[in-house]
Scaffold this motif. Structure first.
Motif, PDB file in Angstrom:
ATOM      1  N   GLY A   1      90.717  32.866  11.147  1.00  0.00           N
ATOM      2  CA  GLY A   1      91.515  32.428  10.012  1.00  0.00           C
ATOM      3  C   GLY A   1      90.961  32.854   8.664  1.00  0.00           C
ATOM      4  O   GLY A   1      91.421  32.372   7.617  1.00  0.00           O
ATOM      5  N   GLU A   2      89.996  33.797   8.659  1.00  0.00           N
ATOM      6  CA  GLU A   2      89.393  34.272   7.416  1.00  0.00           C
ATOM      7  C   GLU A   2      90.039  35.578   6.981  1.00  0.00           C
ATOM      8  O   GLU A   2      90.209  36.494   7.802  1.00  0.00           O
ATOM      9  N   ALA A   3      90.396  35.678   5.712  1.00  0.00           N
ATOM     10  CA  ALA A   3      90.924  36.932   5.166  1.00  0.00           C
ATOM     11  C   ALA A   3      89.742  37.818   4.822  1.00  0.00           C
ATOM     12  O   ALA A   3      88.946  37.511   3.935  1.00  0.00           O
ATOM     13  N   VAL A   4      89.617  38.935   5.528  1.00  0.00           N
ATOM     14  CA  VAL A   4      88.426  39.782   5.413  1.00  0.00           C
ATOM     15  C   VAL A   4      88.827  41.187   4.977  1.00  0.00           C
ATOM     16  O   VAL A   4      89.739  41.799   5.538  1.00  0.00           O
ATOM     17  N   GLU A   5      88.115  41.681   3.983  1.00  0.00           N
ATOM     18  CA  GLU A   5      88.327  43.044   3.500  1.00  0.00           C
ATOM     19  C   GLU A   5      87.409  43.994   4.265  1.00  0.00           C
ATOM     20  O   GLU A   5      86.276  43.636   4.585  1.00  0.00           O
ATOM     21  N   PRO A   6      87.867  45.210   4.578  1.00  0.00           N
ATOM     22  CA  PRO A   6      86.976  46.150   5.260  1.00  0.00           C
ATOM     23  C   PRO A   6      85.843  46.621   4.338  1.00  0.00           C
ATOM     24  O   PRO A   6      86.087  47.094   3.237  1.00  0.00           O
ATOM     25  N   THR A   7      84.629  46.439   4.790  1.00  0.00           N
ATOM     26  CA  THR A   7      83.435  46.945   4.117  1.00  0.00           C
ATOM     27  C   THR A   7      82.488  47.428   5.209  1.00  0.00           C
ATOM     28  O   THR A   7      82.701  47.149   6.401  1.00  0.00           O
ATOM     29  N   ASN A   8      81.436  48.130   4.833  1.00  0.00           N
ATOM     30  CA  ASN A   8      80.448  48.552   5.830  1.00  0.00           C
ATOM     31  C   ASN A   8      79.921  47.359   6.621  1.00  0.00           C
ATOM     32  O   ASN A   8      79.780  47.412   7.846  1.00  0.00           O
ATOM     33  N   GLU A   9      79.657  46.259   5.922  1.00  0.00           N
ATOM     34  CA  GLU A   9      79.081  45.080   6.567  1.00  0.00           C
ATOM     35  C   GLU A   9      80.071  44.417   7.505  1.00  0.00           C
ATOM     36  O   GLU A   9      79.732  44.091   8.657  1.00  0.00           O
ATOM     37  N   THR A  10      81.322  44.207   7.052  1.00  0.00           N
ATOM     38  CA  THR A  10      82.286  43.493   7.892  1.00  0.00           C
ATOM     39  C   THR A  10      82.747  44.331   9.084  1.00  0.00           C
ATOM     40  O   THR A  10      83.101  43.786  10.130  1.00  0.00           O
ATOM     41  N   ILE A  11      82.731  45.641   8.911  1.00  0.00           N
ATOM     42  CA  ILE A  11      83.088  46.517  10.033  1.00  0.00           C
ATOM     43  C   ILE A  11      81.977  46.509  11.071  1.00  0.00           C
ATOM     44  O   ILE A  11      82.222  46.398  12.274  1.00  0.00           O
ATOM     45  N   GLU A  12      80.725  46.592  10.612  1.00  0.00           N
ATOM     46  CA  GLU A  12      79.592  46.634  11.534  1.00  0.00           C
ATOM     47  C   GLU A  12      79.383  45.313  12.240  1.00  0.00           C
ATOM     48  O   GLU A  12      79.108  45.271  13.452  1.00  0.00           O
ATOM     49  N   ASN A  13      79.535  44.186  11.525  1.00  0.00           N
ATOM     50  CA  ASN A  13      79.262  42.893  12.168  1.00  0.00           C
ATOM     51  C   ASN A  13      80.468  42.324  12.913  1.00  0.00           C
ATOM     52  O   ASN A  13      80.393  41.276  13.540  1.00  0.00           O
ATOM     53  N   GLY A  14      81.619  43.025  12.834  1.00  0.00           N
ATOM     54  CA  GLY A  14      82.769  42.639  13.640  1.00  0.00           C
ATOM     55  C   GLY A  14      83.672  41.583  13.043  1.00  0.00           C
ATOM     56  O   GLY A  14      84.651  41.186  13.676  1.00  0.00           O
ATOM     57  N   THR A  15      83.391  41.119  11.829  1.00  0.00           N
ATOM     58  CA  THR A  15      84.259  40.098  11.228  1.00  0.00           C
ATOM     59  C   THR A  15      85.576  40.689  10.744  1.00  0.00           C
ATOM     60  O   THR A  15      86.557  39.962  10.606  1.00  0.00           O
ATOM     61  N   TYR A  16      85.587  42.005  10.491  1.00  0.00           N
ATOM     62  CA  TYR A  16      86.862  42.649  10.153  1.00  0.00           C
ATOM     63  C   TYR A  16      87.542  43.037  11.463  1.00  0.00           C
ATOM     64  O   TYR A  16      87.503  44.183  11.917  1.00  0.00           O
ATOM     65  N   GLU A  17      88.137  42.028  12.062  1.00  0.00           N
ATOM     66  CA  GLU A  17      88.812  42.263  13.347  1.00  0.00           C
ATOM     67  C   GLU A  17      90.236  41.720  13.275  1.00  0.00           C
ATOM     68  O   GLU A  17      90.534  40.839  12.466  1.00  0.00           O
ATOM     69  N   PRO A  18      91.162  42.319  13.999  1.00  0.00           N
ATOM     70  CA  PRO A  18      90.935  43.254  15.114  1.00  0.00           C
ATOM     71  C   PRO A  18      91.028  44.733  14.712  1.00  0.00           C
ATOM     72  O   PRO A  18      91.248  45.585  15.591  1.00  0.00           O
ATOM     73  N   LEU A  19      90.846  45.048  13.453  1.00  0.00           N
ATOM     74  CA  LEU A  19      91.083  46.423  13.006  1.00  0.00           C
ATOM     75  C   LEU A  19      89.816  47.275  12.904  1.00  0.00           C
ATOM     76  O   LEU A  19      89.865  48.392  12.415  1.00  0.00           O
ATOM     77  N   SER A  20      88.672  46.745  13.354  1.00  0.00           N
ATOM     78  CA  SER A  20      87.468  47.575  13.474  1.00  0.00           C
ATOM     79  C   SER A  20      87.498  48.289  14.823  1.00  0.00           C
ATOM     80  O   SER A  20      87.959  47.723  15.819  1.00  0.00           O
ATOM     81  N   ARG A  21      86.969  49.504  14.862  1.00  0.00           N
ATOM     82  CA  ARG A  21      87.018  50.281  16.108  1.00  0.00           C
ATOM     83  C   ARG A  21      85.944  51.362  16.101  1.00  0.00           C
ATOM     84  O   ARG A  21      85.514  51.822  15.031  1.00  0.00           O
ATOM     85  N   PRO A  22      85.521  51.825  17.282  1.00  0.00           N
ATOM     86  CA  PRO A  22      84.585  52.945  17.347  1.00  0.00           C
ATOM     87  C   PRO A  22      85.325  54.279  17.224  1.00  0.00           C
ATOM     88  O   PRO A  22      86.531  54.359  17.499  1.00  0.00           O
ATOM     89  N   LEU A  23      84.604  55.299  16.812  1.00  0.00           N
ATOM     90  CA  LEU A  23      85.122  56.669  16.747  1.00  0.00           C
ATOM     91  C   LEU A  23      84.370  57.524  17.765  1.00  0.00           C
ATOM     92  O   LEU A  23      83.176  57.317  17.988  1.00  0.00           O
TER      93      LEU A  23
END
Length: 325
Positions: A249-271
């Motif tokens: 329920g948290e509104a999270v902006e994509p940043t290096n930290e939120t992408i790496e720690n997984g809180t920016y989900e479900p839109l984080s992904r590996p390449l």
């Protein structure tokens, strides 16, 4: 007479010494030449030549373009241009053996893997970085401060046609959509995670070139689009990124930290990059290129706007590559 014999003896000894010296000089000359040839031959062995055929994801493209640029400084006679036909477009070429490396912003599909097997293509998957699929709106959009995955689905399936359909307080204006093309892994990921395989709105502007999407959103106040994190960072002065509500329920902006720690989900992904095993074994330039990519992917990924993997993952990937050789 005695003087004559002495003179003759002196001449003979002198001749022998000159001959010996000449032989000695010849050996020295030959030894130096051989050493030079050895050195030259050694440098020729190090001087790789040939091509590395690469195609695929526009999202992974910036990382691999950086790899090719740095690789060419060490191996100027190896050509490694990076094609950008989308993850799907890259796999179409890869599974029939047209390319050595396929860049992908999603895992290979079952049907693509089956085609590779039918064509005798054995491959290895390597992760190279993390990405956060970024949802963006126009810089002058002052009404959107966050969106849920359900909001995105309602918009991109066409159920909501105007901004006011999402929130009555928002403008009664048609939403303009800008999306990666259907050959893009980013499109596939969004389609699976957000749309749940439902058809995307028909009037969306689709393009494999993310720069087209950037310009489309930047030039229309009512536009919305999505693409890889690096393209947002590159254009953050002209675009506004939208925080996405995660499963907590948290509104999270994509940043290096939120992408790496997984809180920016479900839109984080590996390449990923997919490598033809035969190319690694049979083409020295491909092996060296992939090794160089894995050794430098973390730094270069961050340089172009993505997020590095933990170092142990790169180390393990290099061990896997060595086992292929």
């Amino acid at each position: 007479m005695k003087s004559f014999k002495f003179l003759a003896m002196s001449i003979m000894i002198g001749s022998l010494m000159a001959f010996a010296a000449a032989c000695g000089n010849g050996e020295s000359t030959n030894t130096n030449t051989n050493e030079g040839q050895t050195t030259e031959a050694g440098s020729e062995e190090k001087q790789l030549q040939g091509e590395v055929a690469i195609d695929g994801s526009s999202t992974v493209g910036p990382i691999m373009e950086a790899v090719s640029e740095e690789f060419s400084k060490e191996y100027p006679d190896v050509k490694a241009p990076v094609g950008i036909s989308g993850s799907g477009g890259g796999f179409k070429r890869f599974v029939v053996g047209e390319t050595d490396i396929s860049n992908a912003s999603r895992p290979i599909k079952d049907e693509e893997a089956a085609q590779a097997k039918e064509n005798g293509i054995e491959y290895t998957e390597f992760k190279v970085a993390f990405d956060g699929l970024s949802v963006v709106v126009n810089k002058d959009n002052d009404w959107v401060d966050q969106l849920t995955i359900e909001d995105l689905k309602t918009m991109w399936t066409g159920e909501a046609k105007k901004w006011s359909d999402i929130n009555p307080e928002w403008p009664n204006e048609p939403i303009k959509y800008f999306s990666p093309g259907t050959d893009s892994g980013t499109y596939d990921y969004f389609n699976e995670v957000v749309l749940e395989e439902e058809p995307m709105v028909k009037d969306a502007t689709l393009s494999e070139d993310d720069n087209v999407l950037v310009k489309g959103v930047a030039n229309d106040k009512n536009a919305i689009g999505f693409f890889g994190y690096a393209y947002y960072l590159e254009n953050k002065d002209t675009l506004k990124v939208v925080p996405i509500v995660n499963s907590n329920g948290e509104a999270v902006e994509p940043t290096n930290e939120t992408i790496e720690n997984g809180t920016y989900e479900p839109l984080s992904r590996p390449l990923f990059v997919y490598v033809n095993n035969a190319s690694v074994k049979e083409k020295e330039q491909v092996y060296e290129y992939v090794k160089f990519a894995l050794e430098n992917a973390g730094d270069l990924a961050e340089e172009v706007g993505y997020v590095r993997l933990p170092q142990e993952e790169y180390d393990k990937a290099i061990e896997t590559l060595e086992s292929l050789k």
